[in-house]
Motif scaffolding. Structure first.
Motif, PDB file in Angstrom:
ATOM      1  N   PRO A 170      14.765 -11.760  29.029  1.00  0.00           N
ATOM      2  CA  PRO A 170      16.135 -12.163  28.681  1.00  0.00           C
ATOM      3  C   PRO A 170      16.872 -11.059  27.997  1.00  0.00           C
ATOM      4  N   VAL A 171      16.338 -10.411  26.841  1.00  0.00           N
ATOM      5  CA  VAL A 171      16.999  -9.336  26.019  1.00  0.00           C
ATOM      6  C   VAL A 171      17.349  -8.236  27.009  1.00  0.00           C
ATOM      7  N   LEU A 172      16.472  -7.810  27.709  1.00  0.00           N
ATOM      8  CA  LEU A 172      16.796  -6.737  28.652  1.00  0.00           C
ATOM      9  C   LEU A 172      17.656  -7.000  29.619  1.00  0.00           C
ATOM     10  N   VAL A 173      17.694  -8.435  30.153  1.00  0.00           N
ATOM     11  CA  VAL A 173      18.841  -8.744  31.303  1.00  0.00           C
ATOM     12  C   VAL A 173      20.196  -8.739  30.580  1.00  0.00           C
ATOM     13  N   PHE A 174      20.210  -9.245  29.247  1.00  0.00           N
ATOM     14  CA  PHE A 174      21.633  -9.238  28.727  1.00  0.00           C
ATOM     15  C   PHE A 174      22.187  -8.264  28.525  1.00  0.00           C
ATOM     16  N   PHE A 175      21.617  -7.094  28.271  1.00  0.00           N
ATOM     17  CA  PHE A 175      21.988  -5.838  27.813  1.00  0.00           C
ATOM     18  C   PHE A 175      22.166  -5.087  29.153  1.00  0.00           C
ATOM     19  N   MET A 176      21.418  -5.291  30.258  1.00  0.00           N
ATOM     20  CA  MET A 176      21.834  -4.797  31.542  1.00  0.00           C
ATOM     21  C   MET A 176      23.052  -5.489  32.350  1.00  0.00           C
ATOM     22  N   LEU A 177      23.314  -6.372  32.157  1.00  0.00           N
ATOM     23  CA  LEU A 177      24.625  -7.130  32.545  1.00  0.00           C
ATOM     24  C   LEU A 177      25.714  -6.717  31.548  1.00  0.00           C
ATOM     25  N   TYR A 178      25.431  -6.841  30.199  1.00  0.00           N
ATOM     26  CA  TYR A 178      26.498  -6.654  29.478  1.00  0.00           C
ATOM     27  C   TYR A 178      27.343  -5.116  29.730  1.00  0.00           C
ATOM     28  N   TYR A 179      26.194  -4.243  29.765  1.00  0.00           N
ATOM     29  CA  TYR A 179      26.577  -2.577  29.639  1.00  0.00           C
ATOM     30  C   TYR A 179      26.407  -2.277  31.156  1.00  0.00           C
ATOM     31  N   LYS A 180      26.892  -3.067  32.108  1.00  0.00           N
ATOM     32  CA  LYS A 180      26.683  -2.808  33.557  1.00  0.00           C
ATOM     33  C   LYS A 180      27.615  -1.645  34.018  1.00  0.00           C
ATOM     34  N   GLN A 181      28.768  -1.826  33.382  1.00  0.00           N
ATOM     35  CA  GLN A 181      29.708  -1.048  34.058  1.00  0.00           C
ATOM     36  C   GLN A 181      29.681   0.517  32.793  1.00  0.00           C
ATOM     37  N   THR A 182      29.418   0.419  31.842  1.00  0.00           N
ATOM     38  CA  THR A 182      29.007   1.748  31.006  1.00  0.00           C
ATOM     39  C   THR A 182      27.821   2.396  31.850  1.00  0.00           C
ATOM     40  N   ILE A 183      26.575   1.691  32.245  1.00  0.00           N
ATOM     41  CA  ILE A 183      25.572   2.413  32.826  1.00  0.00           C
ATOM     42  C   ILE A 183      25.918   2.968  34.038  1.00  0.00           C
ATOM     43  N   ILE A 184      26.912   2.295  35.038  1.00  0.00           N
ATOM     44  CA  ILE A 184      27.522   2.960  36.144  1.00  0.00           C
ATOM     45  C   ILE A 184      28.216   3.992  35.869  1.00  0.00           C
ATOM     46  N   GLU A 185      29.291   4.074  35.065  1.00  0.00           N
ATOM     47  CA  GLU A 185      29.994   5.216  34.752  1.00  0.00           C
ATOM     48  C   GLU A 185      29.079   6.397  34.136  1.00  0.00           C
ATOM     49  N   THR A 186      28.178   6.288  33.231  1.00  0.00           N
ATOM     50  CA  THR A 186      27.446   7.119  32.577  1.00  0.00           C
ATOM     51  C   THR A 186      26.593   7.981  33.781  1.00  0.00           C
ATOM     52  N   ALA A 187      26.189   6.999  34.835  1.00  0.00           N
ATOM     53  CA  ALA A 187      25.225   7.605  35.864  1.00  0.00           C
ATOM     54  C   ALA A 187      26.043   8.259  36.834  1.00  0.00           C
ATOM     55  N   SER A 188      27.389   7.936  36.908  1.00  0.00           N
ATOM     56  CA  SER A 188      28.261   8.513  37.834  1.00  0.00           C
ATOM     57  C   SER A 188      28.616   9.823  37.120  1.00  0.00           C
ATOM     58  N   SER A 189      28.767   9.998  35.899  1.00  0.00           N
ATOM     59  CA  SER A 189      28.922  11.094  35.321  1.00  0.00           C
ATOM     60  C   SER A 189      28.080  12.284  35.350  1.00  0.00           C
ATOM     61  N   TRP A 190      26.867  12.019  35.720  1.00  0.00           N
ATOM     62  CA  TRP A 190      25.845  12.978  36.017  1.00  0.00           C
ATOM     63  C   TRP A 190      25.621  13.617  37.353  1.00  0.00           C
ATOM     64  N   LEU A 191      26.487  12.917  38.310  1.00  0.00           N
ATOM     65  CA  LEU A 191      26.530  13.448  39.500  1.00  0.00           C
ATOM     66  C   LEU A 191      27.181  14.551  39.839  1.00  0.00           C
ATOM     67  N   PRO A 192      26.964  15.535  40.924  1.00  0.00           N
ATOM     68  CA  PRO A 192      27.747  16.647  41.217  1.00  0.00           C
ATOM     69  C   PRO A 192      28.991  16.150  41.550  1.00  0.00           C
ATOM     70  N   GLU A 193      30.304  17.099  41.007  1.00  0.00           N
ATOM     71  CA  GLU A 193      31.513  16.559  41.244  1.00  0.00           C
ATOM     72  C   GLU A 193      32.108  16.306  42.391  1.00  0.00           C
ATOM     73  N   GLN A 194      31.391  17.520  43.169  1.00  0.00           N
ATOM     74  CA  GLN A 194      32.079  17.659  44.697  1.00  0.00           C
ATOM     75  C   GLN A 194      31.653  16.434  45.636  1.00  0.00           C
ATOM     76  N   ARG A 195      30.305  16.043  45.175  1.00  0.00           N
ATOM     77  CA  ARG A 195      29.749  15.109  46.078  1.00  0.00           C
ATOM     78  C   ARG A 195      29.746  13.589  45.381  1.00  0.00           C
ATOM     79  N   ARG A 196      30.336  13.369  44.308  1.00  0.00           N
ATOM     80  CA  ARG A 196      30.360  12.226  43.497  1.00  0.00           C
ATOM     81  C   ARG A 196      30.983  11.027  44.302  1.00  0.00           C
ATOM     82  N   GLU A 197      31.888  11.099  44.918  1.00  0.00           N
ATOM     83  CA  GLU A 197      32.414   9.900  45.624  1.00  0.00           C
ATOM     84  C   GLU A 197      31.673   9.657  46.928  1.00  0.00           C
ATOM     85  N   MET A 198      31.031  10.472  47.478  1.00  0.00           N
ATOM     86  CA  MET A 198      30.277  10.085  48.565  1.00  0.00           C
ATOM     87  C   MET A 198      28.962   9.419  48.073  1.00  0.00           C
TER      88      MET A 198
END
Length: 353
Positions: A170-198
């Protein structure tokens, strides 16, 4: 000459990269085996988060803040958990203790039946081979009790770790759900910019496929468990709750889950009634349930099919089941679907510069 030397250098570089990838995969496999309980907890939390996230998305669409929606969701889940511990857990415990108490009786009955069948065999048509087989079965039945005791000990150990996972999840689930958008944005920033959208587009496609499968399979398993429990209560077969839960869990397995799910019910029906009619009734009940599952429930729940090759499905289930156990079996189809989606984009040339 220079071209030949450059070509050899490129080939060595490719081989070095391949060896590095293989070593990395081996290292990950070794780490996964060493941290299997931690990974199990993470996978449990990740699946629960996948199942609950659509509720939060719907709440956000109606103007509710994610933290408020998450708090209300946890209150509702807390009520359900209290209900489970107050009403369902005692029944499950009583049923499980009953099975353990009756285990010696089951083993003794199997031995007596084997001896009885042996005495009825005629002295022709290869009966010597059959008697040899029955002698082996009878000789090994006594040791089955000792193995069953060891299995119960191992199962109890696993239950301890699973309880730890249930407390921590339940603790892990809470943080996964609460920080979902932050996790997505952080992971997106690691992607190569020229292929990021794809890559994000492929990720959204894979997310839709995996999320739809996990939520759909959870619904199917709950329905199958409820229908099985109801049928076993009506037929007055012992331990209907345990058998019903087992049937719901077995429905996760593609193709063979139908047959595995009926085994406990058939086993308990035979030991209580000792008639072919009881076996036929239990088999017919599960036949009806899985006809409804295959032709009514799944078509309604899984509106979009993964369209996976049956051979690929079986291989993925066997391979990941061997590596990850239950979690590998559960996640085999989503992983296969993700590979298929990624391969489709790769085949279409989406990764080319």
């Amino acid at each position: 000459m220079e071209h030949h030397t450059e070509h050899q250098s490129v080939r060595r570089s490719d081989y070095g990269r391949l060896i590095a990838i293989i070593m990395l995969l081996c290292l990950l496999a070794a780490a996964g085996y060493a941290l299997q309980h931690t990974i199990s907890c993470f996978l449990l939390s990740w699946i629960i988060a996948y199942l609950l996230d659509p509720l939060l998305v719907q709440a956000e669409r109606h103007g509710m803040k994610r933290l408020v929606a998450l708090g209300l969701l946890y209150v509702a889940l807390g009520i359900l958990i209290v209900f489970f511990f107050a009403f369902m857990l005692p029944k499950l415990t009583i049923s499980w203790n009953g099975i353990l108490a009756e285990l010696p009786t089951y083993i003794q009955r199997i031995k007596l039946d084997a001896l009885e069948w042996k005495s009825r065999l005629p002295d022709r048509y290869g009966s010597e081979e059959i008697q040899w087989l029955l002698d082996k079965v009878s000789a090994n039945v006594d040791t089955a009790a000792e193995k069953a005791g060891a299995w119960v000990y191992v199962f109890a150990t696993r239950i301890f770790f699973n309880l730890f996972n249930i407390v921590l999840s339940p603790v892990l689930v809470f943080f996964m759900l609460y920080y979902k958008q932050t996790i997505i944005e952080t992971a997106s920033s690691w992607l190569p910019e020229q292929r990021r959208e794809m890559l994000l587009s492929i990720g959204r496609e894979v997310n839709t496929s995996i999320g739809g499968y996990l939520r759909g399979q959870a619904i199917v398993s709950i329905i199958v468990a409820f229908l099985s429990l109801t049928a076993l209560f009506i037929l007055d077969i012992p331990h209907p709750i345990i058998s019903g839960i087992f049937a719901g869990a077995a429905s996760v397995l593609p193709f063979i889950g139908v047959f595995i799910a009926a085994l406990p019910a058939l086993f308990f029906a035979w030991f209580k009634y000792q008639t072919m009619a009881s076996l036929a009734q239990a088999a017919a009940a599960f036949g009806v349930i899985y006809f409804l599952e295959g032709y009514v429930i799944k078509p309604l729940v899984f509106r979009g099919s993964m369209n996976l090759n049956p051979l690929v499905t079986i291989i993925m289930v066997m391979a990941l089941g061997e590596l990850l156990g239950f979690w590998g079996i559960l996640l085999a189809l989503p992983i296969a679907a993700a590979i298929k989606i990624t391969w489709g984009h790769l085949h279409n040339g989406d990764f080319r510069d």
